[in-house]
Design a protein around this motif. Structure first.
Motif, short mmCIF file in Angstrom:
data_model
loop_
_atom_site.label_atom_id
_atom_site.label_comp_id
_atom_site.label_asym_id
_atom_site.label_seq_id
_atom_site.Cartn_x
_atom_site.Cartn_y
_atom_site.Cartn_z
N THR A 325 60.34 39.00 29.95
CA THR A 325 60.61 39.01 28.51
C THR A 325 60.16 40.33 27.89
O THR A 325 60.90 40.93 27.09
CB THR A 325 59.89 37.81 27.84
OG1 THR A 325 60.16 36.64 28.60
CG2 THR A 325 60.35 37.60 26.42
N GLU A 326 58.95 40.75 28.27
CA GLU A 326 58.45 42.02 27.72
C GLU A 326 59.34 43.19 28.15
O GLU A 326 59.62 44.10 27.37
CB GLU A 326 57.01 42.27 28.20
CG GLU A 326 55.99 41.40 27.49
CD GLU A 326 54.66 41.36 28.22
OE1 GLU A 326 54.42 42.24 29.07
OE2 GLU A 326 53.89 40.42 27.96
N THR A 329 62.70 43.27 26.27
CA THR A 329 62.62 43.38 24.81
C THR A 329 63.25 44.67 24.29
O THR A 329 64.04 44.65 23.33
CB THR A 329 61.15 43.30 24.36
OG1 THR A 329 60.59 42.12 24.93
CG2 THR A 329 61.01 43.23 22.86
N THR A 330 62.93 45.76 24.95
CA THR A 330 63.43 47.05 24.46
C THR A 330 64.93 47.23 24.72
O THR A 330 65.55 48.12 24.14
CB THR A 330 62.66 48.20 25.14
OG1 THR A 330 62.62 47.94 26.55
CG2 THR A 330 61.25 48.33 24.60
N ARG A 333 70.01 43.37 22.98
CA ARG A 333 70.79 43.74 21.80
C ARG A 333 71.27 42.48 21.10
O ARG A 333 71.50 41.45 21.77
CB ARG A 333 72.01 44.58 22.23
CG ARG A 333 71.63 46.01 22.61
CD ARG A 333 72.86 46.79 23.04
NE ARG A 333 73.34 46.38 24.35
CZ ARG A 333 74.54 45.91 24.61
NH1 ARG A 333 75.40 45.75 23.63
NH2 ARG A 333 74.89 45.58 25.82
N LEU A 365 61.37 37.73 21.91
CA LEU A 365 62.43 38.70 21.59
C LEU A 365 62.17 39.36 20.24
O LEU A 365 61.54 38.76 19.35
CB LEU A 365 63.80 37.99 21.57
CG LEU A 365 64.32 37.45 22.90
CD1 LEU A 365 65.61 36.68 22.69
CD2 LEU A 365 64.54 38.59 23.90
N PRO A 366 62.67 40.60 20.05
CA PRO A 366 62.51 41.24 18.75
C PRO A 366 63.21 40.43 17.65
O PRO A 366 64.17 39.69 17.90
CB PRO A 366 63.20 42.60 18.93
CG PRO A 366 63.44 42.76 20.38
CD PRO A 366 63.38 41.42 21.01
N GLU A 367 62.70 40.60 16.44
CA GLU A 367 63.17 39.81 15.31
C GLU A 367 64.69 39.87 15.15
O GLU A 367 65.36 38.85 14.99
CB GLU A 367 62.50 40.35 14.04
CG GLU A 367 62.55 39.43 12.82
CD GLU A 367 61.62 38.23 12.98
OE1 GLU A 367 62.06 37.14 12.58
OE2 GLU A 367 60.50 38.38 13.48
N GLU A 368 65.25 41.10 15.20
CA GLU A 368 66.69 41.27 14.94
C GLU A 368 67.55 40.64 16.04
O GLU A 368 68.67 40.19 15.79
CB GLU A 368 67.05 42.75 14.76
CG GLU A 368 66.94 43.65 15.98
CD GLU A 368 65.52 44.12 16.26
OE1 GLU A 368 64.57 43.65 15.62
OE2 GLU A 368 65.37 44.96 17.16
N VAL A 369 66.98 40.57 17.24
CA VAL A 369 67.74 39.97 18.35
C VAL A 369 67.62 38.43 18.28
O VAL A 369 68.59 37.71 18.50
CB VAL A 369 67.20 40.49 19.71
CG1 VAL A 369 67.94 39.84 20.86
CG2 VAL A 369 67.33 42.00 19.79
N ARG A 370 66.42 37.96 17.94
CA ARG A 370 66.16 36.51 17.91
C ARG A 370 67.13 35.77 16.97
O ARG A 370 67.51 34.63 17.22
CB ARG A 370 64.73 36.28 17.44
CG ARG A 370 64.15 34.97 17.93
CD ARG A 370 62.79 34.71 17.35
NE ARG A 370 61.85 35.82 17.59
CZ ARG A 370 60.76 36.06 16.85
NH1 ARG A 370 60.49 35.29 15.81
NH2 ARG A 370 59.96 37.06 17.14
#
Ligand SMILES: NC(=O)C1=CN([C@@H]2O[C@H](COP(=O)(O)OP(=O)(O)OC[C@H]3O[C@@H](n4cnc5c(N)ncnc54)[C@H](OP(=O)(O)O)[C@@H]3O)[C@@H](O)[C@H]2O)C=CC1
Ligand SMILES: O=C(CO)COP(=O)(O)O
Length: 586
Positions: A325-326, A329-330, A333, A365-370
């Motif tokens: 997951t980490e 993350t980067t 999309r 996951l990053p906020e915008e992806v979640r």
């Protein structure tokens, strides 16, 4: 003379039979056509008397002369020529034979009485090679002549035998001309086996799938460069799988066969696997050649591997889910679906609640992806080595986004990989994780049986195993209900199906057998030589989670007796004894 139609013969019907009233021959004597011969239809075949008579009559018949006027005399006149009914000057060749002529047989005629009874062949047949050969064989009727002919035939065969280097290729089954490419099997009578069409099967047709237990396609095989399944352009996707372990790599096989561009990324410890896949498309832990169209990437090449990916997949085990997951993350999309084959549950320590893995990943996951990605998971019976060999496999794909599930289902589904959508994430994920613990419990029976001196094929411990199996399903349903899922999911592929496959064909089943043999957990783990044993992880998670649920009153202290016993056996080295009396709600 009027034709006599119903004369009967009183001779014996068969040679060697005693003549008696009961063996009279009733063969009809045919019309006397030439007035001098009596042609019985069955002469020579039916009864001895007719055969003899036919021979006699044949012998009496004059040979037709080549020149000179034919005899026009009536049959009665001809018969009058000789008192014995023979034409003047005629002598049977048997009487004509002399020491000088002995050994020379009349030309063009078969020798012997049997041949005399045969109708004479026409001149075309007489000229044919087969006829002459047969007649020749017939003439060499004496044992000496036969032996001589046999020796000659053998010698001629040997002289015709080609040298070892110039032997003819093996005879084809079918001698029909090769220029006829497609012969329906029924049209060829000379072939013992049905003919196969020489034309290769159409791309994407069911015939492209190997029959029986399919083997991996060896490198260099033409099928490697082709695709089993030709999807429409709309379903072709770039899929990046993170984790090159057994299941992560096996998962790639139906995807490349489906026509996708599949990239397999190894973890930092998977370098040896990636190296082997790059050099010769061989997977060392699966011990199998994989399709060369799977593109292997080292962990350091992750960026390149995920570039332009349409689907991201996690192929790591539950221990590696945080790392995956980490790492992703980067690169994740918005709108790019995420699917995992990992099976497990996590305990949210603060809340004291069990979490299913799709929810764990979503949190990371990053906020915008979640906002746009709801991770999905594959559950159900699937042994990695079997899937990699294209054994028909049925699984479910589960997630909270129904639309994404449909898309994923149609992307993953293939001719031997059957994917069914399942809306019950809790139920499917609880089964996927807990079946490992319960499969270990059922497999204890095999070890116990062997420990008690049982041999394969003898009376086993199936009664014992079945009771544990049934209690396992019952407890899975209870835990699903406790976590808010649909208990009926335990009766499908993720529950009953996966439990069965894992205890029979999984690493967990082998581990359970070792425990049943009385080998301690530590020693059994060592004997498994580093194999992933998620049963130990899930038992540990449940050991920590159960008190919290009991404390909140969501679970009774007497509930889940089997799970508690398995925790004791695997994690606390308790003896292998089942509390059957506390099973089934007692
Ligand atoms: N095998 C099977 O038949 C099936 C397995 N599954 C599930 O698939 C998952 C993977 O199983 P499987 O492929 O058999 O297991 P493997 O042990 O073969 O592979 C596990 C993968 O996870 C990685 N991994 C493990 N621990 C860590 C960690 N701490 N950090 C980073 N990476 C890690 C491994 O990488 P590394 O080599 O670097 O440790 C490896 O790539 C499991 O959850 C299993 O339940 C599902 C269906 C069938
Ligand atoms: O999950 C599996 C089958 O579905 C295989 O489990 P194992 O980890 O026991 O091999």
């Amino acid at each position: 003379m009027a034709p006599s139609r119903s004369q009967s013969c009183s001779g014996p019907r068969r040679r060697g039979r005693a003549a008696s009233g009961s063996t009279r021959c009733f063969a009809l004597v045919a019309d006397r056509l030439d007035g001098s011969s009596c042609w019985s239809r069955s002469a020579g075949a039916e009864c001895e008397c007719h055969r003899r008579r036919a021979l006699r009559l044949r012998a009496r018949r004059p040979r037709p002369r080549r020149s000179g006027p034919r005899s026009t005399g009536s049959p009665s006149r001809r018969r009058r020529r000789s008192p014995r009914g023979r034409p003047r000057g005629f002598r049977p060749w048997r009487l004509r034979s002399s020491p000088l002529r002995r050994g020379r047989r009349p030309r063009g005629r078969a020798w012997g009485a049997a041949a005399l009874s045969r109708p004479r062949a026409c001149r075309h047949r007489r000229a044919s090679r087969a006829f002459r050969r047969r007649e020749g064989r017939h003439r060499r009727a004496s044992p000496r002549g036969r032996a001589l002919a046999q020796r000659r035939r053998r010698a001629s065969r040997l002289s015709r035998r080609p040298s070892r280097n110039h032997r003819r290729p093996a005879r084809r089954t079918c001698r029909l001309p090769r220029s006829r490419p497609r012969i329906p099997p029924s049209s060829c009578r000379c072939c013992p086996r049905p003919l196969r069409s020489r034309r290769p099967p159409r791309l994407g047709s069911a015939a492209m799938i190997p029959r029986g237990l399919p083997q991996a396609i060896p490198p260099g095989n033409s099928l490697q460069t082709r695709r089993f399944w030709v999807p429409s352009a709309a379903t072709m996707a770039v899929i990046t799988v993170l984790g090159a372990g057994m299941m992560g790599s096996a998962f790639c096989v139906p995807l490349v066969d489906r026509g996708h561009d599949v990239r397999l990324v190894g973890t930092h410890l998977d370098a040896a696997i990636i190296e082997s896949l790059r050099v010769r498309a061989f997977h060392p832990t699966l011990k199998l050649d994989l399709p060369a169209s799977i593109r292997p990437f080292f962990a350091a090449e992750l960026e390149e591997a995920v570039r332009g990916a349409d689907i991201l997949a996690f192929g790591v085990s539950s221990a590696g889910i945080r790392w995956a997951t980490e790492t992703i993350t980067t690169h994740a999309r918005p709108g790019v679906p995420l699917v995992m084959i990992t099976k497990g549950l996590e305990l949210d320590g603060e809340a004291g609640r069990l979490l299913v893995l799709p929810d764990v990943v979503r949190r990371g996951l990053p906020e915008e992806v979640r906002a746009s990605v709801s991770p999905a998971a594959v559950a159900g019976p699937c042994i990695a080595g079997e899937l990699a060999r294209r054994v028909p496999t049925s699984v479910v794909v589960t997630g909270r986004d129904g639309e994404a599930l449909d898309k994923l289902g149609s992307a993953l589904r293939g001719p031997y990989y059957h994917v069914f959508p399942c809306a019950d994430v809790i139920g499917a994920e609880v089964c996927a994780a807990l079946k490992n613990a319960y499969a270990m419990g059922v497999a204890l029976g095999a070890g116990l049986h062997e420990k008690n001196g049982g041999a394969p094929g003898s009376v086993a411990m199936h009664n014992w195993e079945s009771a544990v199996f049934a209690q396992a399903i019952r407890e899975m349903m209870r835990i699903i209900t406790m976590l808010g899922g649909d208990p009926m999911t335990a009766t499908g592929l993720p529950g009953v199906g996966d439990l069965d496959v894992t205890m029979n064909g999984g690493r967990t089943g082998r581990f359970g057998r070792l425990l049943g043999l009385g080998i301690g957990a530590r020693e059994a783990v060592a004997r498994m030589e580093g194999a992933t044993l998620e049963c130990l992880e899930i038992l540990d998670v449940m050991r920590r989670a159960l008190p919290a649920y009991e404390a909140r009153g969501e679970l009774g202290p007497g509930e889940l007796p089997l799970l508690r016993k398995l925790i004791a056996i695997a994690l606390e080295d308790a003896p292998v004894e089942m509390p059957f009396d506390s099973f089934f709600g007692a």
